[in-house]
Design an enzyme around this catalytic site. Structure first.
Site, PDB file in Angstrom:
ATOM      1  N   SER A  31       0.751  -1.220   0.013  1.00  0.00           N
ATOM      2  CA  SER A  31       0.127  -0.247   0.095  1.00  0.00           C
ATOM      3  C   SER A  31       0.895   1.352   0.049  1.00  0.00           C
ATOM      4  O   SER A  31       0.421   2.189  -0.428  1.00  0.00           O
ATOM      5  CB  SER A  31      -0.890  -0.225   1.033  1.00  0.00           C
ATOM      6  N   ASP A 232      -3.486   6.819  10.906  1.00  0.00           N
ATOM      7  CA  ASP A 232      -3.416   5.317  11.009  1.00  0.00           C
ATOM      8  C   ASP A 232      -2.140   4.613  11.440  1.00  0.00           C
ATOM      9  O   ASP A 232      -1.974   3.513  11.865  1.00  0.00           O
ATOM     10  CB  ASP A 232      -3.892   4.483   9.725  1.00  0.00           C
ATOM     11  N   HIS A 235       0.401   4.351   7.126  1.00  0.00           N
ATOM     12  CA  HIS A 235       0.576   4.962   5.879  1.00  0.00           C
ATOM     13  C   HIS A 235       1.320   6.239   5.895  1.00  0.00           C
ATOM     14  O   HIS A 235       0.944   7.084   6.609  1.00  0.00           O
ATOM     15  CB  HIS A 235      -0.594   4.889   5.104  1.00  0.00           C
TER      16      HIS A 235
END
Length: 268
Positions: A31, A232, A235
């Site tokens: 990601s 979060d 990321h």
């Protein structure tokens, strides 16, 4: 009328010359390579910083294997089970072309998949779907004459959950790089990979040690540690992705310089 026809022919010729990439770069991983910059609550804010703006000399290979003008989110049709935002690819490409415009048109081949749960390096094994897809896309990218000049790899956060996965990471990463080079027919294909700064589990330092400990020819590691994260805590933020892209460009161009110097030295 003649002037109009000449203009059309000129524009057609220019478009044709830019419709295929000269320098091809593979983007792979999970990601943080796919890009989550500016994504909150599964919604991208749409903000593209100056360093990541579109450039006529930057292309991307779509999911249906056609070259189109590149813009963030680069992985929108590849990492389809997640909301993509800003990644390092556009910042990387702009930084490279700013210093070496002769490398354009530069074609980015998005192959990273994070999805909603992340992907482990074991999912990038030679016989696994993600590897096969990346290899297929890489080969398709060079079909019309482009040259694959490098691989950018950013992955590892999902391998911090299990101690077994973390301890096997270095061997699996070396195998991945070796497989890519063998299958693409370039035993010294330049690779720039990223040492993670975050993870989904407690074994972040084990994976980082593996990444930073890779010692292979034409393989460089840039360290993402300290780059700002989203809320979060997993990321990279948009400014972090911009900075990372510039770091990747620095490492890539260093390898390009070494390769050019070697070529000049070996020339009669």
């Amino acid at each position: 009328m003649l002037a109009f026809v000449c203009l059309v022919l000129h524009l057609t010729s220019t478009y044709a010359s830019l419709s295929n990439a000269k320098t091809i770069i593979i983007l792979a991983g999970q990601s943080n390579m796919s890009g989550r910059g500016g994504v909150q609550n599964n919604t991208w804010d749409g903000v593209v910083p100056l360093q990541s703006q579109p450039n006529p000399l930057i292309l991307r290979l779509t999911a249906n294997l056609t070259w189109v003008p590149a813009h963030d989110p680069l992985h929108t049709d590849i990492d389809v089970h997640a909301t993509c935002g800003v990644g390092p690819g556009m910042s990387f490409a702009n930084s490279v072309l700013q210093r070496h415009p002769g490398l354009g048109p530069l074609g980015l081949v998005p192959c990273a998949v994070g999805g909603p749960m992340g992907t482990k390096i074991s999912e990038w094994g030679k016989r696994r779907f993600l590897y096969k897809q990346a290899l297929m896309r890489a080969k398709a990218a060079r079909k019309n004459g482009g040259s694959i000049r490098g691989v950018l790899w950013f992955q590892g956060e999902s391998d911090t959950v299990s101690e077994v996965d973390a301890r096997k990471y270095k061997r699996r990463l070396v195998n991945l790089f070796s497989n890519l080079r063998a299958d693409l027919g370039d035993p010294v294909l330049p690779i720039v990979h990223v040492a993670i700064t975050s993870g989904q589990g407690p074994y972040i330092e084990t994976v980082r040690k593996a990444q930073l400990g890779i010692k292979l020819q034409n393989v460089k590691c840039v360290d993402a540690k300290g780059l700002p994260l989203l809320q979060d805590k997993l990321h990279l933020s948009t400014p972090a992705q911009v900075r990372l892209g510039q770091m990747l460009a620095d490492a890539f161009l260093m390898q390009e310089h070494v390769a050019s110097s070697s070529d000049n030295t070996s020339s009669p």
